[in-house]
Scaffold this active site. Sequence first.
Site, PDB file in Angstrom:
ATOM      1  CG  PHE A 234      34.076  37.031  49.501  1.00 33.81           C
ATOM      2  CD1 PHE A 234      33.045  36.382  48.853  1.00 33.81           C
ATOM      3  CD2 PHE A 234      35.143  37.533  48.738  1.00 33.81           C
ATOM      4  CE1 PHE A 234      33.057  36.214  47.473  1.00 33.81           C
ATOM      5  CE2 PHE A 234      35.164  37.371  47.350  1.00 33.81           C
ATOM      6  CZ  PHE A 234      34.112  36.705  46.718  1.00 33.81           C
ATOM      7  CG  HIS A 252      32.854  39.920  36.477  1.00 34.44           C
ATOM      8  ND1 HIS A 252      33.640  40.218  35.372  1.00 34.44           N
ATOM      9  CD2 HIS A 252      33.607  39.100  37.257  1.00 34.44           C
ATOM     10  CE1 HIS A 252      34.802  39.597  35.487  1.00 34.44           C
ATOM     11  NE2 HIS A 252      34.804  38.919  36.621  1.00 34.44           N
TER      12      HIS A 252
HETATM   13  N1  SAM Z   1      40.432  40.999  42.177  1.00 34.91           N
HETATM   14  C1  SAM Z   1      41.304  40.317  41.246  1.00 34.91           C
HETATM   15  C2  SAM Z   1      41.386  41.072  39.945  1.00 34.91           C
HETATM   16  O1  SAM Z   1      40.550  41.934  39.686  1.00 34.91           O
HETATM   17  O2  SAM Z   1      42.323  40.807  39.161  1.00 34.91           O
HETATM   18  C3  SAM Z   1      40.856  38.872  41.003  1.00 34.91           C
HETATM   19  C4  SAM Z   1      39.524  38.717  40.352  1.00 34.91           C
HETATM   20  S1  SAM Z   1      39.018  37.029  40.148  1.00 34.91           S
HETATM   21  C5  SAM Z   1      37.924  37.135  38.785  1.00 34.91           C
HETATM   22  C6  SAM Z   1      37.936  36.714  41.514  1.00 34.91           C
HETATM   23  C7  SAM Z   1      38.692  36.487  42.819  1.00 34.91           C
HETATM   24  O3  SAM Z   1      37.723  36.238  43.850  1.00 34.91           O
HETATM   25  C8  SAM Z   1      39.607  35.291  42.793  1.00 34.91           C
HETATM   26  O4  SAM Z   1      40.870  35.655  43.251  1.00 34.91           O
HETATM   27  C9  SAM Z   1      38.936  34.298  43.711  1.00 34.91           C
HETATM   28  O5  SAM Z   1      39.814  33.418  44.364  1.00 34.91           O
HETATM   29  C10 SAM Z   1      38.217  35.200  44.680  1.00 34.91           C
HETATM   30  N2  SAM Z   1      37.088  34.525  45.342  1.00 34.91           N
HETATM   31  C11 SAM Z   1      36.124  33.783  44.761  1.00 34.91           C
HETATM   32  N3  SAM Z   1      35.253  33.319  45.673  1.00 34.91           N
HETATM   33  C12 SAM Z   1      35.690  33.774  46.878  1.00 34.91           C
HETATM   34  C13 SAM Z   1      35.206  33.622  48.203  1.00 34.91           C
HETATM   35  N4  SAM Z   1      34.116  32.910  48.451  1.00 34.91           N
HETATM   36  N5  SAM Z   1      35.883  34.225  49.212  1.00 34.91           N
HETATM   37  C14 SAM Z   1      37.018  34.962  48.931  1.00 34.91           C
HETATM   38  N6  SAM Z   1      37.510  35.143  47.692  1.00 34.91           N
HETATM   39  C15 SAM Z   1      36.863  34.549  46.676  1.00 34.91           C
END
Ligand code: SAM
Length: 342
Positions: A234, A252
Site C-alpha cells: 500500500f 499503529h
Molecule cells: N487488519 C488485520 C487485523 O486487524 O487483524 C491485520 C493487522 S496487522 C497488525 C497489519 C497488516 O498490514 C498485516 O496483515 C500486514 O501484512 C499488512 N501490511 C503491512 N505492510 C503492508 C504494505 N506495505 N502493504 C499492504 N499490507 C501491508
Amino acid sequence: DMESLTKFPSTLVELLDGFKASKAMFVACKLKVFDLLKGKAHLKAKDVADHISASVCGTERLLDSCTALQLLKKTNQGYSNTGLAEKYLVSDSEYSLHGYIMHANDHVWPLFTHLESAVKEGTNQNHRAFGKNVQDLFQDSYYHSMETKLRFMNAMHSIMKLTARDVATAFDLSRFRSACDLGGCTGTLAQVLIQEYPNLKVTVFDLPDVIENVSGFQPTGQDTSRITFTSGDFFKDNIPEADLYILSRVLHDWPDDKIDALLSKISDLCTPGSGLLLNEMVLDDKNRNRSAWLQSLNMLVQTEGKERSSYEYRCLLEQHGFRNVKIVQTGSLLDTILCTKC
Ligand code: SAM
C-alpha cells in the site's frame, strides 16, 4: 492495626505475579495441554506428561498452577478444562486465541524482556530479541520465514475473529457498496462484513507474502464470492478503488511520515461521501483503558508505531480531508472510528 500494616497490597501482588501467570498459560497452550483435555477428558498428571513428552514433576506443577488460574479443574479423576479454556484455549475451537497466544509467547515475550532498552532508546528491540537488524518490519521480522509468517497470520486471524462482529456493527455501513480492507490479512473482518451487509463487496488488500497463504484461513461451506483478495504494497503500488476504506491495526504499526503518505493516498482516491473506517485501540484521557496503554508499549518494543488518542486520530483524519469523525469506544479489544471524505 498490625494486620493492615503488614498486608501486602493486592494490586501489587497481581502485578508481581502477572508475568508468571501469562507464561504459565502460554506454555500450557504451546504444549497443547488444553487440546489434550478437550471435550470431557480427565487426565492425571502422569498421563498428560506422557502425551506432551514432559517431566511428571514439571507437568504437575504447571497443571496445578493452571488450576489456580482457573484454566483447569482438578478432581479425583484428574485434570480437565474449564469452560474458559475449552472456548478460547483449545487450538481448533471456533473462537480460539491459541494463535494469538503463540505470537505473544514466541514473538512479543522476547521483545518485552528488552522493555528497559526500548524505553531508554525509544525504539523497537527486534535487534536485541532476534539478533537481526530490521529495515522492513514485515519482510525482515514477521514474515522472514514461513513459520513466523503463519504464526503472525494465525495471531491476526484469531484476535480479529473475536472482535470482527463488534467492529462490523459499530456503525451502519449499509450505504457502502464496495469496501477495501487495506492490510486485511486473512480476510477475517471481510467474512463478517459480507454477512452483515448483503450488498457489500470487499477487497482484501495485503502483501503478496500474506495473500499467497490465505486459503487455509477461509471458512468452509460459506459463500465468499463477494470477497476478493488482491496483493500489493500500500505504500508503493496502486490500491483498489472502493466506497469505503478500512484500516484495522495498520496505522499503529507506522511512524507519522508513513501514515501521512498512506492517508494522502487514500484521500486522493476518495470521492465526496467515501468512507474511511479505522479500527485501533484508542487511548483514553484518564488512562483507564489498560489494554490500550499496554498495547502502546507493545508497539514501542516491536514496531515504529504507537497507539493514539481520539483527539490525535481526529486531527490526522481532518488534516487529510475527512470530516464527520465518529468514534465508538467499545471498551474491548478494538475501538472504531468512521469518517467521510468531504
Ligand atoms: N487488519 C488485520 C487485523 O486487524 O487483524 C491485520 C493487522 S496487522 C497488525 C497489519 C497488516 O498490514 C498485516 O496483515 C500486514 O501484512 C499488512 N501490511 C503491512 N505492510 C503492508 C504494505 N506495505 N502493504 C499492504 N499490507 C501491508
